[in-house]
Design a protein around this motif. Sequence first.
Motif, PDB file in Angstrom:
ATOM      1  N   UNK A  77      24.445   2.619  -8.879  1.00 47.59           N
ATOM      2  CA  UNK A  77      25.313   3.843  -8.914  1.00 47.59           C
ATOM      3  C   UNK A  77      25.007   4.628  -8.265  1.00 47.59           C
ATOM      4  N   UNK A  78      23.596   5.123  -7.850  1.00 43.11           N
ATOM      5  CA  UNK A  78      23.635   5.995  -7.056  1.00 43.11           C
ATOM      6  C   UNK A  78      22.892   7.454  -7.492  1.00 43.11           C
ATOM      7  N   UNK A  79      22.432   6.598  -9.169  1.00 41.69           N
ATOM      8  CA  UNK A  79      21.859   8.046 -10.293  1.00 41.69           C
ATOM      9  C   UNK A  79      20.309   7.966 -10.068  1.00 41.69           C
ATOM     10  N   UNK A  80      19.787   9.130  -9.656  1.00 44.79           N
ATOM     11  CA  UNK A  80      18.373   8.953  -9.654  1.00 44.79           C
ATOM     12  C   UNK A  80      17.857   8.874 -10.758  1.00 44.79           C
ATOM     13  N   UNK A  81      16.750   8.716 -10.736  1.00 43.16           N
ATOM     14  CA  UNK A  81      15.520   9.099 -12.160  1.00 43.16           C
ATOM     15  C   UNK A  81      14.768   8.805 -12.297  1.00 43.16           C
ATOM     16  N   UNK A  82      13.285   8.824 -12.633  1.00 42.47           N
ATOM     17  CA  UNK A  82      11.964   8.569 -12.233  1.00 42.47           C
ATOM     18  C   UNK A  82      10.955   7.709 -13.347  1.00 42.47           C
ATOM     19  N   UNK A  83      10.313   7.107 -13.123  1.00 40.73           N
ATOM     20  CA  UNK A  83       9.070   6.188 -14.237  1.00 40.73           C
ATOM     21  C   UNK A  83       8.602   6.866 -14.913  1.00 40.73           C
ATOM     22  N   UNK A 109       1.030  -1.381   0.213  1.00 43.52           N
ATOM     23  CA  UNK A 109       0.131  -0.059  -0.075  1.00 43.52           C
ATOM     24  C   UNK A 109       0.387   1.015   0.394  1.00 43.52           C
ATOM     25  N   UNK A 110       1.101   1.866  -0.977  1.00 41.51           N
ATOM     26  CA  UNK A 110       1.750   3.174  -1.197  1.00 41.51           C
ATOM     27  C   UNK A 110       1.096   4.233  -0.264  1.00 41.51           C
ATOM     28  N   UNK A 111       1.598   4.913   0.220  1.00 42.93           N
ATOM     29  CA  UNK A 111       2.835   5.365  -0.119  1.00 42.93           C
ATOM     30  C   UNK A 111       3.780   4.527   0.330  1.00 42.93           C
ATOM     31  N   UNK A 112       5.344   4.794  -0.446  1.00 39.16           N
ATOM     32  CA  UNK A 112       6.217   3.397   0.236  1.00 39.16           C
ATOM     33  C   UNK A 112       7.542   3.449  -0.826  1.00 39.16           C
ATOM     34  N   UNK A 113       8.402   3.122   0.121  1.00 36.20           N
ATOM     35  CA  UNK A 113       9.712   2.859  -0.470  1.00 36.20           C
ATOM     36  C   UNK A 113      10.158   0.988   0.087  1.00 36.20           C
ATOM     37  N   UNK A 114      11.127   1.180  -1.139  1.00 37.67           N
ATOM     38  CA  UNK A 114      11.385  -0.865  -1.421  1.00 37.67           C
ATOM     39  C   UNK A 114      12.386  -0.878  -2.258  1.00 37.67           C
ATOM     40  N   UNK A 115      12.822  -2.194  -2.739  1.00 35.54           N
ATOM     41  CA  UNK A 115      14.017  -2.333  -3.544  1.00 35.54           C
ATOM     42  C   UNK A 115      13.436  -3.163  -4.200  1.00 35.54           C
ATOM     43  N   UNK A 116      14.190  -3.407  -5.460  1.00 31.66           N
ATOM     44  CA  UNK A 116      13.457  -4.801  -6.225  1.00 31.66           C
ATOM     45  C   UNK A 116      14.859  -5.582  -6.925  1.00 31.66           C
ATOM     46  N   UNK A 166      10.484   4.883  -5.502  1.00 31.85           N
ATOM     47  CA  UNK A 166       9.723   5.683  -3.867  1.00 31.85           C
ATOM     48  C   UNK A 166       8.267   6.176  -4.597  1.00 31.85           C
ATOM     49  N   UNK A 167       6.862   5.491  -3.952  1.00 29.33           N
ATOM     50  CA  UNK A 167       5.907   5.539  -4.817  1.00 29.33           C
ATOM     51  C   UNK A 167       5.326   6.139  -3.868  1.00 29.33           C
ATOM     52  N   UNK A 205       1.950  11.502  -7.311  1.00 30.52           N
ATOM     53  CA  UNK A 205       3.352  12.127  -8.447  1.00 30.52           C
ATOM     54  C   UNK A 205       3.853  10.354  -8.902  1.00 30.52           C
ATOM     55  N   UNK A 206       5.113  11.339  -9.766  1.00 34.87           N
ATOM     56  CA  UNK A 206       5.520   9.703 -10.210  1.00 34.87           C
ATOM     57  C   UNK A 206       6.606   9.107  -9.387  1.00 34.87           C
ATOM     58  N   UNK A 207       6.669   7.895  -9.317  1.00 37.09           N
ATOM     59  CA  UNK A 207       7.591   6.861  -8.385  1.00 37.09           C
ATOM     60  C   UNK A 207       8.755   7.626  -8.747  1.00 37.09           C
ATOM     61  N   UNK A 208       9.646   7.515  -8.014  1.00 33.28           N
ATOM     62  CA  UNK A 208      11.102   8.087  -8.506  1.00 33.28           C
ATOM     63  C   UNK A 208      11.935   7.382  -7.874  1.00 33.28           C
ATOM     64  N   UNK A 209      13.215   6.507  -8.893  1.00 31.58           N
ATOM     65  CA  UNK A 209      13.790   5.332  -8.910  1.00 31.58           C
ATOM     66  C   UNK A 209      15.690   5.463  -8.656  1.00 31.58           C
ATOM     67  N   UNK A 210      15.800   5.094  -7.961  1.00 28.98           N
ATOM     68  CA  UNK A 210      17.857   5.629  -7.321  1.00 28.98           C
ATOM     69  C   UNK A 210      18.141   4.008  -8.374  1.00 28.98           C
ATOM     70  N   UNK A 211      19.317   4.477  -9.041  1.00 23.34           N
ATOM     71  CA  UNK A 211      19.823   3.046  -9.423  1.00 23.34           C
ATOM     72  C   UNK A 211      20.942   2.512  -8.526  1.00 23.34           C
TER      73      UNK A 211
END
Length: 267
Positions: free
Chosen positions: A142-148, A102-109, A181-182, A134-140
């Motif tokens: 290597x630490x690079x941050x991006x968005x879905x 259930x959002x909001x949540x922060x999880x790894x995959x 981050x959702x 909000x659009x979910x954000x993703x951290x790779x």
Amino acid sequence: MTQPPQHQPYGQHQPYGQQPGWSQPGYPGPPPGGPHPGYPMPSRPRPTRGPLPMTLGIIGGVLLLGAVVLFVLAVTVFRSTVPLGVLDSDGGPGADALISGDPPLVAEAQLEAGESYMLYVVRPTGASAPGLSETPEVVSPSGERGSMRWAEISSTATQGGSSAVGVNSYSAEESGLHEFSISGFTDPSLDGSGEAFVVLAPGGDFAGLASGVFGVLGAVFGGIALGTIGLGLLIAGIVVGVVRRRRRREQEAGPGLGATPGGVQPY
């Protein structure tokens, strides 16, 4: 003085079936081949042999096996293209779910480089799927941050009284653990209510969908073609083998009961 030719008395003839002079002293005897030199003994035809029936059967069997492999490949590609593992039979997160909750949540995959993934919003069947605030954000890794990004294709799955609708997608550029981050739903009353949840699963890009569809169609039609040709060759090999076996038995049986050794029928 020339003597007139001697004639046999009337009624005196050679025995039936004998030629005049063959039994006289000094006559070399009948020519080889019997008393009918004009009818030579026919040679018996050699039985038809060869690897043709076995060759046809082997090729047909190999093609049928290839058809089975293509059908299995079609099923595998279909399962990877259609989101069958997003939900389970009870309507909860399925076997393909990498993240759920259930959002909001922060999880790894754990993601693989070059693969695409889709984020689904799940609601009871018949209810409208809410959007994310909000659009979910993703951290790779290597630490690079991006968005879905918004979903490129329309992807839905319905099972166990729940319906999943794809809302966002992401293509991994490197393999490893990615942090998502959702945010919550646009309707705050649904946050943490258990009436709606999110699922991250493989899939979601148009190229992968198109290649999957064409792969399924190609495998199906290729399997049908190989199966048809293979079955035809297998049947042809069986028919040729049966015909040759029957012909061989007839040739080995020899001539009929009414034939004589010289090939001449009796009077």
